[in-house]
Design an enzyme around this catalytic site. Structure first.
Site, short mmCIF file in Angstrom:
data_model
loop_
_atom_site.label_atom_id
_atom_site.label_comp_id
_atom_site.label_asym_id
_atom_site.label_seq_id
_atom_site.Cartn_x
_atom_site.Cartn_y
_atom_site.Cartn_z
CG HIS A 31 -1.80 -1.11 1.43
ND1 HIS A 31 -1.65 -2.03 2.45
CD2 HIS A 31 -2.90 -1.50 0.74
CE1 HIS A 31 -2.62 -2.92 2.38
NE2 HIS A 31 -3.40 -2.64 1.35
CB SER A 179 -1.67 -10.31 1.32
OG SER A 179 -3.03 -10.42 1.71
CB SER A 180 -4.18 -6.87 4.94
OG SER A 180 -3.89 -5.70 4.23
P1 AMP Z 1 -6.27 -4.18 -0.31
O1 AMP Z 1 -6.14 -3.35 0.92
O2 AMP Z 1 -5.81 -5.58 -0.13
O3 AMP Z 1 -7.63 -4.07 -0.95
O4 AMP Z 1 -5.26 -3.57 -1.37
C1 AMP Z 1 -5.32 -2.21 -1.73
C2 AMP Z 1 -4.43 -1.99 -2.92
O5 AMP Z 1 -3.09 -2.36 -2.60
C3 AMP Z 1 -4.83 -2.83 -4.13
O6 AMP Z 1 -4.69 -2.04 -5.31
C4 AMP Z 1 -3.86 -3.94 -4.09
O7 AMP Z 1 -3.60 -4.52 -5.36
C5 AMP Z 1 -2.62 -3.25 -3.57
N1 AMP Z 1 -1.70 -4.22 -3.00
C6 AMP Z 1 -1.98 -5.18 -2.08
N2 AMP Z 1 -0.89 -5.94 -1.85
C7 AMP Z 1 0.10 -5.45 -2.63
C8 AMP Z 1 1.45 -5.82 -2.85
N3 AMP Z 1 2.03 -6.84 -2.21
N4 AMP Z 1 2.17 -5.09 -3.74
C9 AMP Z 1 1.60 -4.07 -4.41
N5 AMP Z 1 0.34 -3.67 -4.24
C10 AMP Z 1 -0.42 -4.36 -3.37
#
Ligand code: AMP
Length: 296
Positions: A31, A179-180
């Site tokens: 993020h 990943s969260s």
């Molecule tokens: P999320 O909070 O999981 O919905 O992710 C929010 C944004 O962060 C989305 O556009 C995801 O693709 C991006 N994102 C999540 N994990 C990663 C990562 N490891 N590398 C790059 N972008 C990420």
């Protein structure tokens, strides 16, 4: 940085060009890389934090989703955000949403096939964020490659004047894509989680060594992943980057995508293969442990 709960406040605070970073919170370096890119390219940076019930299939996944708004506010501020938009569910959905954004085709393969209505939930909330925050650009990670294709298609089809940017995958030093949800992985399963990326990199290596058969690339990836019996493989596919359709030839950019469960936690990951440059994009590895595991 100000934390606000309504679209009106977001529009009041922002000025000049606006970069938007939609997230579900529990921020990590993936993020933060998006926030930093938005900071470099815009006058105002809006980070959104909303765990969108519309895009969850399993209620335990929704209720168990990690949350910590104070931590997120500190991290977003340090990365350069001006506004943290953290609405509650009643603000985002004052009544049961009657209007849904369905992206036909792009949303039907891989994740879409396994998680019914997931991408309609994503496309609907992102359309609302675009309409309410009026960004010039929006930043997404290639970690969710199919989601990126869904959002790009939605923005084009609905004529949103928003440039949709896709940025590289950020990985732990052993290759695990951040990943969260990774904090739900039990320590004993944590080494197995890195096998998703090892399998994808085996496919990427074969591609860079000249392998051009999609079946062979998929089988190399699958065989590497299945060699670890603690990883429960859901799918291994090769899809077009532009529209997430399953690839039948290697002419344009494609990605090898995997979904698997490790100790009950569902993980997805991918690598991009570019037939023009003949290179694979494996993303970026952190040198130290990520903030999710206490590093920084
Ligand atoms: P999320 O909070 O999981 O919905 O992710 C929010 C944004 O962060 C989305 O556009 C995801 O693709 C991006 N994102 C999540 N994990 C990663 C990562 N490891 N590398 C790059 N972008 C990420």
């Amino acid at each position: 940085m100000k934390t606000v709960g309504t679209f009106a406040e977001v529009r009041e605070i922002t000025s000049g060009s606006v970069g938007l970073v939609p997230t579900m919170g529990f921020l990590h370096e993936g993020h933060l890389s998006l926030i930093e890119a938005a900071r470099d390219e815009h006058d105002s940076v809006v980070v959104t934090l909303f765990v969108n019930p519309l895009q969850f299939n399993e209620s335990t996944d929704l209720t168990g989703y990690p949350r910590d708004i104070d931590r997120d506010a500190a991290l977003a501020k340090a990365a350069g955000a001006d506004v943290l938009f953290a609405p509650d569910v009643a603000t985002m959905y004052p009544s049961k949403p009657r209007t849904r954004v369905e992206v036909a085709g792009v949303a039907d393969t891989m994740e879409g096939a396994r998680r019914p209505r997931h991408f309609a939930g994503v496309a609907t909330v992102v359309a609302k964020l675009f309409a309410g925050c009026l960004p010039n650009s929006a930043y997404f990670g290639r970690k969710d490659a199919q989601q990126l294709a869904v959002v790009r298609t939605m923005a084009a089809d609905l004529s949103f004047p928003v440039e949709v940017r896709g940025l590289p995958i950020i990985r732990e030093s052993d290759g695990l894509a951040l990943s969260s949800r990774n904090i739900r992985i039990e320590p004993r399963d944590r080494p197995d989680a890195a096998n998703l990326s090892s399998a994808l990199f085996a496919g990427a290596d074969a591609f860079e060594a000249g392998q051009r058969s999609l079946d062979a690339l998929r089988e190399i990836t699958r065989a590497t992943l299945e060699a670890d019996q603690t990883v429960d493989v859901e799918y291994v596919e090769i899809a077009e980057t532009a529209d997430a359709s399953i690839a039948d030839r290697l002419e344009r950019d494609v990605f090898i995508a995997v979904a698997a469960r490790v100790g009950g936690v569902r993980l997805i990951d991918n690598v991009l293969l570019d037939p023009n440059t003949e290179r694979a994009d494996r993303g970026i590895r952190l040198e130290r442990q990520s903030i999710l595991y206490g590093g920084f």
